[in-house]
Design an enzyme around this catalytic site. Structure first.
Site, PDB file in Angstrom:
ATOM      1  N   GLU A 234      -1.181  -0.873  -1.693  1.00  0.00           N
ATOM      2  CA  GLU A 234      -0.430   0.088  -2.504  1.00  0.00           C
ATOM      3  C   GLU A 234       0.692  -0.654  -3.204  1.00  0.00           C
ATOM      4  OE1 GLU A 234       2.967   1.139  -2.017  1.00  0.00           O
ATOM      5  OE2 GLU A 234       3.268  -0.274  -0.382  1.00  0.00           O
TER       6      GLU A 234
ATOM      7  N   HIS B 168       4.116   4.671  -1.902  1.00  0.00           N
ATOM      8  CA  HIS B 168       5.453   5.204  -2.178  1.00  0.00           C
ATOM      9  C   HIS B 168       5.313   6.632  -2.707  1.00  0.00           C
ATOM     10  CE1 HIS B 168       6.367   0.967  -1.728  1.00  0.00           C
ATOM     11  NE2 HIS B 168       7.654   1.250  -1.738  1.00  0.00           N
TER      12      HIS B 168
ATOM     13  N   SER C 269       6.294  -0.797   2.590  1.00  0.00           N
ATOM     14  CA  SER C 269       6.898  -1.529   1.490  1.00  0.00           C
ATOM     15  C   SER C 269       7.268  -2.953   1.934  1.00  0.00           C
ATOM     16  CB  SER C 269       8.114  -0.753   0.962  1.00  0.00           C
ATOM     17  OG  SER C 269       8.534  -1.247  -0.279  1.00  0.00           O
TER      18      SER C 269
END
Length: 316
Positions: free
Chosen positions: A216, A286, A104
Site C-alpha cells: 500500500e 492509509h 506505514s
C-alpha cells in the site's frame, strides 16, 4: 475483554495532540488499560525524540508485558535506527504474548524484525489516525483489532474489483476454473511500498520465498508506484512471490499529461511482468477501513469469483 495496550512513538513526532487524546479515550472507553510511554509526545526535529529516545521507547514497549504495543503514528524515523534495535528482545516479548501493531513507517521495523528473527507482527491501525479520528472510528478496523486482542482473528476477506476478475483468470499460471484458485502455506509479508523499496539491498528486507506480498502507499503518483514496483522486480523480489496483493494507494493527483496512465495501467504492467498472482482492492493502507494482517505468518490465499480471502487461523 480488558487488555493492556502500550502506546509509544518510534517514528515521527505526534503533531495532532487532539487525535492522540481522542485515541487514548477511545481505547479506554472500550475497556482497555492504556499505558503511554514516557516519550510518546517527545519531539526532536521531525521525530518523536532523538534516535536514542525512540530506540528506548521501542525497548520499553518490548519490556512492558503489554498485550498490544501500538504506535502513536507513522511518518518517518525507523529506517535510520534499524541497526540499533534489539530484535531478540522484541522477538522474546512477542513469544510471551505482546502483539506489535502499526503501519506505514512501521513497515521498516516489521520487515527488519522478520528478517532478523522470523517473529510475527501485525499490520494494522495507529493510535491517532485510526482510533483518534473525529467522530466514530471505523467499525471494521475496530472489529479486526478486537479479533486480534481476543485471539479470535482467523482471516480477512474482500471483494475484488469487477475489472480484476478477467486479469486474474487470464494470468499465465491460472489453475482450475476461471477466477478460482488457492495458495496454501505461504508467508504473508509487506506493508508500505516506499519503505519496502528503501530496504532493497539491505539486511532488513526479508528474503521471503514463495510468499504473499501485500503493498500500500499514500501520496505517491502511479508512476512513482510503478518505479518502486520496478525496483522490487529488478531486484528479484517479485519473482520469489506466489502472489502480490495490492491494498489502497491514496491521496495522489493525476495530471493531464498522464494521458490515461493511472493506477490500473500500473497494475496491468505488473501483471504482464510477473508470474505471481496480482490481486487488488485489499482493504488496507492509509484509509479508515483497514483489516489487520499478520506479517511473517504462514497463510492461505483463496479466490472464488470476486471473493478473495486471506486465512491464517489463530496467530497467538
Amino acid at each position: 475483554m480488558k487488555k493492556h495496550i502500550y502506546i509509544y512513538s518510534p517514528s515521527s513526532a505526534v503533531r495532532d495532540k487532539a487525535s492522540f487524546k481522542r485515541g487514548l479515550a477511545r481505547l479506554k472507553a472500550l475497556g482497555h488499560e492504556v499505558e503511554v510511554d514516557e516519550a510518546a509526545l517527545a519531539s526532536h526535529q521531525r521525530f518523536a525524540g532523538d534516535d536514542e529516545t525512540r530506540l528506548a521507547a521501542i525497548h520499553r514497549a518490548a519490556a512492558s508485558g503489554a498485550d498490544v504495543a501500538l504506535i502513536s503514528r507513522g511518518g518517518y524515523g525507523l529506517t535510520r535506527i534499524l541497526p540499533e534495535i534489539n530484535y531478540k528482545a522484541v522477538a522474546k516479548a512477542i513469544s510471551k504474548g505482546t502483539q506489535f501493531v502499526g503501519l506505514s513507517d512501521f513497515t521498516a521495523f516489521q520487515s527488519a524484525l522478520l528478517a532478523k528473527t522470523g517473529a510475527v507482527t501485525w499490520a494494522g491501525p495507529a493510535l491517532g489516525e485510526d482510533f483518534g479520528v473525529e467522530g466514530t472510528p471505523d467499525d471494521i478496523m475496530e472489529a479486526c483489532f478486537d479479533d486480534l486482542i481476543t485471539g479470535q482473528g482467523e482471516g480477512a476477506g474482500w471483494q475484488l474489483p469487477k475489472n480484476a476478475i478477467n486479469s486474474v483468470a487470464n494470468s499465465p499460471n491460472k489453475t482450475g476454473a476461471t477466477g478460482h484458485f488457492s495458495i496454501k502455506n505461504a508467508v504473508l509479508w509487506g506493508g508500505n511500498l516506499s519503505v519496502l523499496a528503501s530496504l532493497v539491498g539491505t539486511p532488513y528486507l526479508p528474503a521471503v520465498k514463495g510468499g504473499i506480498l501485500f503493498l500500500e502507499d499514500v501520496n505517491e503518483h502511479p508512476y512513482r508506484v510503478e518505479r518502486m514496483l520496478a525496483q522490487l522486480l529488478h531486484a528479484g523480489v517479485l519473482a520469489q512471490q506466489k502472489a502480490v496483493v495490492l491494498g489502497q494507494f491514496t491521496n495522489y493527483k493525476l495530471v493531464p499529461h498522464d494521458k490515461g496512465f493511472k493506477l490500473a495501467a500500473v497494475v496491468a504492467w505488473l501483471q504482464s511482468r510477473v508470474k505471481a498472482r496480482v490481486l487488488t482492492g485489499l482493504p488496507y493502507g492509509h484509509v479508515a477501513t483497514k483489516v489487520l494482517l499478520p506479517v511473517g505468518a504462514p497463510i492461505a490465499l483463496a479466490v472464488e469469483g470476486r471473493d478473495a480471502f486471506l486465512l491464517w487461523g489463530h496467530q497467538h
